[in-house]
Scaffold this motif. Sequence first.
Motif, PDB file in Angstrom:
ATOM      1  N   LEU A 217       0.947  -1.581  -0.110  1.00  0.00           N
ATOM      2  CA  LEU A 217       0.129   0.059  -0.267  1.00  0.00           C
ATOM      3  C   LEU A 217       0.879   1.140   0.111  1.00  0.00           C
ATOM      4  CD1 LEU A 217      -2.779   1.378   0.275  1.00  0.00           C
ATOM      5  CD2 LEU A 217      -2.869   1.185   2.842  1.00  0.00           C
ATOM      6  N   ASP A 221      -1.419   6.068  -1.124  1.00  0.00           N
ATOM      7  CA  ASP A 221      -2.607   5.897  -0.972  1.00  0.00           C
ATOM      8  C   ASP A 221      -3.138   6.166  -0.389  1.00  0.00           C
ATOM      9  OD1 ASP A 221      -2.114   5.201  -4.508  1.00  0.00           O
ATOM     10  OD2 ASP A 221      -1.914   4.193  -3.932  1.00  0.00           O
ATOM     11  N   ARG A 222      -2.540   5.886   0.866  1.00  0.00           N
ATOM     12  CA  ARG A 222      -3.151   5.815   2.833  1.00  0.00           C
ATOM     13  C   ARG A 222      -4.252   6.739   2.691  1.00  0.00           C
ATOM     14  NH1 ARG A 222       3.490   4.172   4.623  1.00  0.00           N
ATOM     15  NH2 ARG A 222       3.451   2.024   3.289  1.00  0.00           N
ATOM     16  N   ILE A 223      -4.789   6.141   2.864  1.00  0.00           N
ATOM     17  CA  ILE A 223      -6.072   7.259   3.775  1.00  0.00           C
ATOM     18  C   ILE A 223      -5.898   7.774   5.152  1.00  0.00           C
ATOM     19  CG2 ILE A 223      -8.695   7.433   3.583  1.00  0.00           C
ATOM     20  CD1 ILE A 223      -9.271   5.773   1.101  1.00  0.00           C
ATOM     21  N   ASN A 245      -7.818   2.912   4.740  1.00  0.00           N
ATOM     22  CA  ASN A 245      -7.811   1.838   3.772  1.00  0.00           C
ATOM     23  C   ASN A 245      -8.095   0.752   4.014  1.00  0.00           C
ATOM     24  OD1 ASN A 245      -5.692   4.025   3.425  1.00  0.00           O
ATOM     25  ND2 ASN A 245      -5.694   3.255   1.568  1.00  0.00           N
TER      26      ASN A 245
END
Length: 367
Positions: A217, A221-223, A245
């Motif tokens: 990940l 792209d890490r929320i 995520n």
Amino acid sequence: MKWGAFSFGRMFNRIAQGHRLKKEDQTSGDLPFVMAGITNTGVVNYVSNLIERFPANSITVDIFGNTFYRDYAFGAGDDTGVYWSTEKHYSKAVMLFLAAAMRKSLEGQFDYGKKLRSSQSLNLKMMLPVKNGEPDFAFMEKFIPEFMRQLVTGVEHEHVEKVNAYLAVTGLKDCTLTAEEQKAVDDYTHVVRMDRTKLEAFRLETLFGMATRGKRLKSADRIPGSLPFVTAGEKEEGVSAFIGNDVTVFPENTTTIDMFGSAKYRNYAYGADDHVAVVHTENLPKNAAIFVTAAIHKASYTGKFDYGRNFYAKDADDLVISLPVKDGEPNYDFMALLIAAIQKLVIKDVILFAERRIAAYRKAICS
């Protein structure tokens, strides 16, 4: 309390500057040598050079305005001024109060561009409590011991609160070993460690099934969220972010092994990237899982794995670890008991260390 301004020159009839003594010229001895700085209160060395010995019960002020009380004889460099009195006998409590007042008055005024020299400080002023227009030395005498007493009491109270909080979090009431825990420590020390036949080798996959590899990940792209996300490395135990995520969530009470072979016990649910292998110890008692993690780390973190050769889940499956046994099977009850005992012993050592520091602190500031 009424306050008044008093010059340094009025409070001290002796004000002198130290003498230059290069580092390469300093010879080892027992005389503290003070220079500018706050590390170790400015004591940079202990020397035997034939230099001026400034008396105990003095105050030093360096070129930056750093101020310290000295209750010992010392030498000083040319970047340090020394203040004392031969006309008035100031007690230690009064000198401590004066040092604090001087520090307060000098704060933020001096630096490399504007250095303080003792010869220029005679007319600098400090604020002191007054009575009938004169410094109230009686108040200072009473104030400093009470301040010190409250300071030590506060440190002791903070220590007790921290210990109680830690015991509460760990579910312990005290650090006293039970008879069973003491026996476990004795058995491990005198039997397991000295007689290796009490340990048997087990393949990790045989004990816990196949290890699971995390999934990549990317950082971009890490929320942001609340799930700890584990990657390779020692910093923050490998937790590099807290994410929101939709990823595989591994259960608490499991063990991770990163690409370098470093194993860590996790007492919380988490996500993991593709440089992390998860060993499924979740069905073990917590303390037994901690013991197993230590055994895994000993077997996996040997320097064999690095950036050129990563540790993967398949390596975890083939890993062989040594465990205490009973009737040929891993003795998880013994492991759990031993870790519980070790936890108490470690906490006890920390408490004793802190108590020794508090005792030294009390002696230093209340003597």
